[in-house]
Design a protein around this motif. Structure first.
Motif, short mmCIF file in Angstrom:
data_model
loop_
_atom_site.label_atom_id
_atom_site.label_comp_id
_atom_site.label_asym_id
_atom_site.label_seq_id
_atom_site.Cartn_x
_atom_site.Cartn_y
_atom_site.Cartn_z
N TRP A 29 0.86 -1.19 0.00
CA TRP A 29 0.00 0.00 0.00
C TRP A 29 0.90 1.24 0.00
CZ3 TRP A 29 -4.64 -0.43 3.98
CH2 TRP A 29 -5.42 -1.54 3.65
N GLY A 30 0.44 2.30 -0.67
CA GLY A 30 1.12 3.58 -0.56
C GLY A 30 0.66 4.30 0.71
N VAL A 31 1.58 5.05 1.35
CA VAL A 31 1.23 5.68 2.62
C VAL A 31 2.06 6.94 2.85
CG1 VAL A 31 2.90 4.45 4.06
CG2 VAL A 31 0.74 5.20 5.06
N ASP A 32 1.47 7.91 3.50
CA ASP A 32 2.22 9.05 4.02
C ASP A 32 1.44 9.64 5.19
OD1 ASP A 32 4.22 10.88 4.33
OD2 ASP A 32 3.54 12.24 2.74
N PHE A 33 2.16 10.16 6.15
CA PHE A 33 1.58 10.78 7.34
C PHE A 33 1.96 12.26 7.36
CE2 PHE A 33 2.44 6.36 8.21
CZ PHE A 33 1.32 5.91 8.89
N TRP A 34 1.08 13.09 7.92
CA TRP A 34 1.39 14.51 8.02
C TRP A 34 0.70 15.14 9.22
CZ3 TRP A 34 -1.98 12.64 4.39
CH2 TRP A 34 -3.28 13.15 4.42
N ARG A 35 1.10 16.36 9.49
CA ARG A 35 0.54 17.12 10.61
C ARG A 35 0.47 18.58 10.22
NH1 ARG A 35 3.67 18.16 16.38
NH2 ARG A 35 2.11 19.53 17.34
N ARG A 36 -0.67 19.22 10.52
CA ARG A 36 -0.87 20.64 10.26
C ARG A 36 -0.88 21.38 11.59
NH1 ARG A 36 -0.82 23.61 5.52
NH2 ARG A 36 -2.28 22.18 4.48
N ILE A 37 -0.04 22.43 11.71
CA ILE A 37 0.00 23.28 12.90
C ILE A 37 -0.53 24.65 12.48
CG2 ILE A 37 1.40 24.16 14.81
CD1 ILE A 37 3.47 22.01 14.16
N ASP A 38 -1.76 24.92 12.80
CA ASP A 38 -2.47 26.06 12.22
C ASP A 38 -1.85 27.40 12.60
OD1 ASP A 38 -4.94 26.85 10.69
OD2 ASP A 38 -5.28 27.98 12.53
N ARG A 39 -1.48 27.58 13.86
CA ARG A 39 -1.02 28.90 14.32
C ARG A 39 0.34 29.29 13.75
NH1 ARG A 39 0.46 25.36 18.35
NH2 ARG A 39 2.58 25.65 19.19
N LEU A 40 1.13 28.31 13.30
CA LEU A 40 2.47 28.58 12.78
C LEU A 40 2.42 28.71 11.25
CD1 LEU A 40 4.56 26.13 15.02
CD2 LEU A 40 4.04 28.56 15.40
N ASN A 41 1.64 29.70 10.80
CA ASN A 41 1.47 29.93 9.35
C ASN A 41 1.02 28.66 8.63
OD1 ASN A 41 2.45 32.72 9.34
ND2 ASN A 41 4.44 31.81 9.82
N ARG A 42 0.14 27.93 9.32
CA ARG A 42 -0.41 26.67 8.78
C ARG A 42 0.71 25.72 8.34
NH1 ARG A 42 -5.37 25.88 8.37
NH2 ARG A 42 -5.25 24.42 6.62
N GLU A 43 1.68 25.57 9.20
CA GLU A 43 2.82 24.70 8.91
C GLU A 43 2.34 23.27 8.63
OE1 GLU A 43 6.48 22.74 11.43
OE2 GLU A 43 6.16 24.91 11.63
N LEU A 44 2.92 22.66 7.61
CA LEU A 44 2.61 21.28 7.25
C LEU A 44 3.89 20.47 7.31
CD1 LEU A 44 0.42 19.31 6.22
CD2 LEU A 44 1.15 19.87 3.89
N ASP A 45 3.88 19.43 8.14
CA ASP A 45 5.03 18.54 8.30
C ASP A 45 4.63 17.15 7.84
OD1 ASP A 45 6.31 20.70 9.57
OD2 ASP A 45 5.51 20.09 11.52
N GLY A 46 5.49 16.49 7.08
CA GLY A 46 5.16 15.17 6.56
C GLY A 46 6.27 14.17 6.78
N TRP A 47 5.87 12.88 6.83
CA TRP A 47 6.86 11.82 7.01
C TRP A 47 7.72 11.66 5.76
CZ3 TRP A 47 6.51 6.56 4.88
CH2 TRP A 47 7.56 5.73 5.32
N MET A 48 7.10 11.59 4.59
CA MET A 48 7.85 11.45 3.36
C MET A 48 8.34 12.82 2.88
SD MET A 48 8.32 8.36 2.32
CE MET A 48 8.79 8.62 0.60
N PRO A 49 9.60 12.95 2.50
CA PRO A 49 10.05 14.21 1.89
C PRO A 49 9.41 14.36 0.51
CG PRO A 49 11.79 12.56 1.80
CD PRO A 49 10.68 11.94 2.60
N LEU A 50 8.77 15.50 0.27
CA LEU A 50 8.03 15.71 -0.97
C LEU A 50 8.70 16.77 -1.82
CD1 LEU A 50 4.33 15.72 0.36
CD2 LEU A 50 5.65 13.80 -0.55
N GLN A 51 8.78 16.50 -3.11
CA GLN A 51 9.22 17.51 -4.06
C GLN A 51 8.04 18.38 -4.44
OE1 GLN A 51 12.26 16.40 -7.10
NE2 GLN A 51 11.49 14.33 -6.73
N ARG A 52 8.15 19.66 -4.19
CA ARG A 52 7.05 20.58 -4.48
C ARG A 52 6.79 20.61 -5.98
NH1 ARG A 52 8.67 25.30 -1.83
NH2 ARG A 52 9.37 26.27 -3.76
#
Length: 795
Positions: free
Chosen positions: A205-228
């Motif tokens: 299965w394909g998988v990735d995890f992430w977390r959004r921290i709203d107050r910090l300019n909607r910071e998005l942190d992810g487990w897999m490094p992503l190429q924008r």
């Protein structure tokens, strides 16, 4: 003429600038030269089988979690690009024969965590975590499961074809969140029978995890490094080891009942020219069935389905509108598997199925083949004639990230109206950043077509085509696309949505953005622009446009957008009615065609001050926009020179007929404001105001002045129980629409609603008396009670 030449000159210079900027400093791969995936994330992660199921209570204090697969070392992807996260996050995963277990531990200051008692799928103003589950490992479609710190869910489907998430899908699962002294925890149990997946030993299965921290300019942190700029589904990690899943066939039965009393104003049977209020009490009983034939094939059946609209459509400006307005689907039966039937040319729009007696679907994926079959028998009020609808959708995966597909639809209503559509589409991923997609359709219709030369609807056979092709490049900080599309004059898609026929055009779009600087006051700037034109089948120019939008992202969750452009629009009388000839007048008064060079601009900003308040404001204008001379309402009648002269002449000659349309240039002023307030964690209040006013240049009179006020208040007693009040007021017709709703929905399928809707008019035109009322008039009201229950049985 000078204005037109200036527009063309600007467009030419604009294209040169874009081409020059497109040759910037990005690498040949279009990404960071130092980008690489760590070996521990490139290799598949083995998910262990739990010896016993954990209790879903928002605590990770059971020994079973010590044996779970661990996902850590997250990286920041927004607003930074592969920079260290502000806060640490760790995700966990395990499984047993029947369930998938997922958990997150999010380290943070408990006093700064943003979490509200929100409705399902309405958590995006909070902090939240999420996971992609590509259960077929095909990089084309993935479940997206998200949870706020209280465990409230937002779930849907992410499609690789359009980069969008469809949150209409509701997965039956259990989740619980809890604030901890050093952060917050979410714990989730997802039954495998709630998912569509490819079963068998050694599957990935394909998988990735992430977390959004709203107050910090909607910071998005992810487990897999992503190429924008590269599709997220092409960059997922992989999990394996779930070899002992116990495959189940699931039958879901949802009986429903709705009791309603509907009142509406009708012609009085006793007093001609007056009105009376008619109250009707009725009960509707329905049944929906879902059978999971295999983990990846599902059959759905709805008999006399309960399609009561619990969520009403938002009011829109209809004045001076030439083409139909699209309203999204909200009914659960049609939302399930909707992404299979979606396409750029909107071949399937299930809002065209109004009130079916029965509807059925078969959807799934076998190997590299995705399919969807849908049929319905639709009934209409005041007639015994029914519509018979059929839809077939097939897609075949080709290569790593490409696909080809087929569409076919059939719509038959009575003996005189028949529409058949068929066509092909495809998407080819040339490299991770470059794609080409196309769609070609043909239609065969037996029905009525308007003929402007005879000024009547002619019953005949019509054959038409529609097409669209796009070449797209999405780089890390730059991107561009070329698109061509069109629909012929006789193209009809009775099962789909078509805004305009007899139009063919092309466009070029681009995007340029700066390297984000998360520590600066101005984090980044993104510029988007487009240039395009369209013609009809006779080669007549319909319009051209050039626009540029600049987005400025600042610290403190402040966004500012500034946009503007120029366009050139031409309209022809045979698009509105009869074409003039020696034997008949045309649809326009005066010249048979009109043209207008136009300028437009807009500024808007959005600011989130805290989890308690956010606002958005917008102001815009359009110079030389057409007033089509339709007349918006009795309150805002036609204001063209031809119509004003008619009003004068009618005083001496009452037998005069209204003149043809006399479109003219005008000035549109538009502004909007909205505020979202969260007085307490369970209470949300939203206010919005939308203003649009069109004033004609030649008469200096107002064609329409639309003001739409909306107040929406929701109190979430618990995760599953809420009360909502909504009030809308618009000033073109002076209508007031209100709704009070109480709801309880512990899971998808089980629900209980009690609601009241009221439709009023304040000092509006009364069609029964021919005058404007002096106060309030009730045109309709309804009271309803709706209940449904999900019975779920596994085999």
């Amino acid at each position: 003429m000078h204005f037109k030449r200036l527009s063309y000159s600007i467009a030419f210079c604009f294209a040169l600038v874009v081409v020059g900027l497109g040759q910037g400093d990005e690498s040949k791969a279009g990404g960071r030269p130092d980008f690489k995936i760590p070996p521990e994330k490139a290799a598949p992660v083995v998910v262990p089988k739990f010896a016993e199921p954990p209790v879903i209570d928002g605590r990770l204090d059971e020994d079973v979690w010590k044996n779970a697969a661990t996902f850590k070392n997250f990286r920041q992807t927004e607003p930074g690009d592969q920079t260290p996260p502000s806060k640490e996050t760790v995700a966990y995963m395990g499984y047993d024969e029947k369930n998938l277990y997922i958990a997150w531990y999010c380290y943070d200051d408990p006093d700064k965590i943003r979490a509200t008692v929100a409705k399902r799928d309405d958590i995006f103003g909070d902090d939240y975590v999420g996971v992609f589950l590509d259960t077929f490992n095909d990089q084309r479609r993935a479940y997206i499961l998200q949870f706020n710190p209280l465990g409230i869910q937002a779930d849907g489907i992410r499609s690789a074809s359009d980069f969008r998430s469809d949150y209409s899908v509701d997965v039956v699962m259990e989740s619980k969140g809890m604030i901890q002294p050093d952060g917050w925890v979410v714990e989730v149990r997802v039954p495998f029978k709630s998912l569509r997946y490819q079963a068998g030993e050694g599957k990935f299965w394909g998988v990735d995890f992430w977390r959004r921290i709203d107050r910090l300019n909607r910071e998005l942190d992810g487990w897999m490094p992503l190429q924008r700029g590269v599709n997220e589904l092409q960059q997922l990690g992989r999990i394996t080891g779930m070899d002992e899943i116990k495959t189940e066939r699931v039958l879901e039965i949802v009986p429903s009942v709705t009791f309603s009393q509907i009142g509406q104003r009708v012609d009085s049977p006793k007093e001609p020219g007056m009105s009376a209020f008619d109250n009707t009490l009725k009960g509707d009983f329905g049944l929906s069935l879902k059978y999971q034939i295999t983990p990846n094939v599902t059959a759905d059946l709805a008999i006399n389905p309960d399609f009561a609209e619990v969520e009403a459509d938002a009011p829109v400006v209809r004045a001076n509108e030439r083409f139909p307005i699209f309203f999204p689907e909200k009914r659960p039966f049609f939302l399930e598997g909707k992404d299979i039937f979606d396409s750029p040319l909107q071949v399937v729009n299930t809002r065209n199925i109004a009130d079916p007696d029965v509807a059925a679907k078969l959807t799934g994926k076998i190997g590299r083949n995705t399919f969807g079959i849908m049929t319905a028998i639709d009934r209409f009020p005041d007639t015994d004639t029914k519509a018979y609808i059929g839809v077939l959708r097939l897609k075949r995966d080709v290569g790593a990230n490409s696909q080809v597909g087929l569409f076919a639809t059939q719509y038959s209503f009575g003996a005189e109206r028949h529409n058949t559509l068929g066509g092909f589409d495809g998407k080819f991923q040339i490299d991770p950043r470059t794609a080409f997609d196309f769609q070609v359709l043909g239609t065969h219709t037996r029905g009525y077509f308007y003929d402007p030369d005879q000024n009547e609807d002619i019953y005949r056979t019509g054959n038409g085509i529609a097409y669209r092709a796009q070449f797209d490049y999405t780089g890390r900080n730059r991107g561009w696309s070329l698109e061509g599309s069109g629909r012929s004059r006789d193209y009809r898609a009775d099962v789909g949505f078509t805004r305009r026929t007899n139009t063919h055009g092309g466009s070029y779009r681009f995007r340029i953005q700066t390297e984000p600087k998360p520590e600066n006051t101005l984090i980044g700037i993104t510029t988007r622009g487009s240039i395009g034109a369209s013609i009809d089948e006779s080669g007549r120019l319909q319009g051209s446009t050039l626009n540029v939008n600049n987005n400025f992202k600042f610290q403190g969750q402040l966004d500012v957008n500034i946009s503007g452009g120029t366009s050139y629009e031409k309209i022809y009388e045979d698009e509105f009615g009869p074409r003039r000839s020696p034997t008949q007048p045309g649809a326009f008064f005066g010249e048979p065609q009109r043209s207008a060079p136009q300028l437009f601009g807009e500024v808007n900003f959005g600011k989130t001050f805290s989890k308690r308040i956010s606002v958005r404001a917008e102001v815009g204008f359009s110079a030389n926009a057409f007033d089509l001379d339709f007349g918006a309402s009795e309150k805002y009648p036609r204001v063209s020179p031809a119509y004003l002269q008619y009003l004068i002449d009618r005083k001496t000659d009452p037998t005069l007929e209204e003149p043809p349309y006399d479109p003219g240039k005008g000035f549109v002023m538009r502004y909007e404001f909205s505020a979202d307030l969260q007085p307490t964690d369970p209470w949300n209040v939203t206010f919005s105001y939308k203003h649009r006013k069109l004033t004609r240049n030649d008469t200096d009179l107002v064609a329409y002045d639309s003001n739409i006020y909306t107040i929406r208040s929701v109190y979430q007693f618990t995760r599953f129980t809420f009360a909502r009040i909504r009030w809308d007021y618009e000033t073109v017709y002076n209508t007031i629409n209100g709704q009070v709703l109480f709801g309880w929905s512990p899971n998808p399928g089980t629900a209980f609603y009690v609601g009241y809707n009221d439709n009023l008019v304040y000092q509006g035109y009364n069609p029964y008396t021919g005058y404007f009322d002096g106060g309030l008039r009730r045109d309709g009201r309804s009271f309803f009670v709706r209940a449904s229950y999900l019975f779920r049985k596994s085999f």
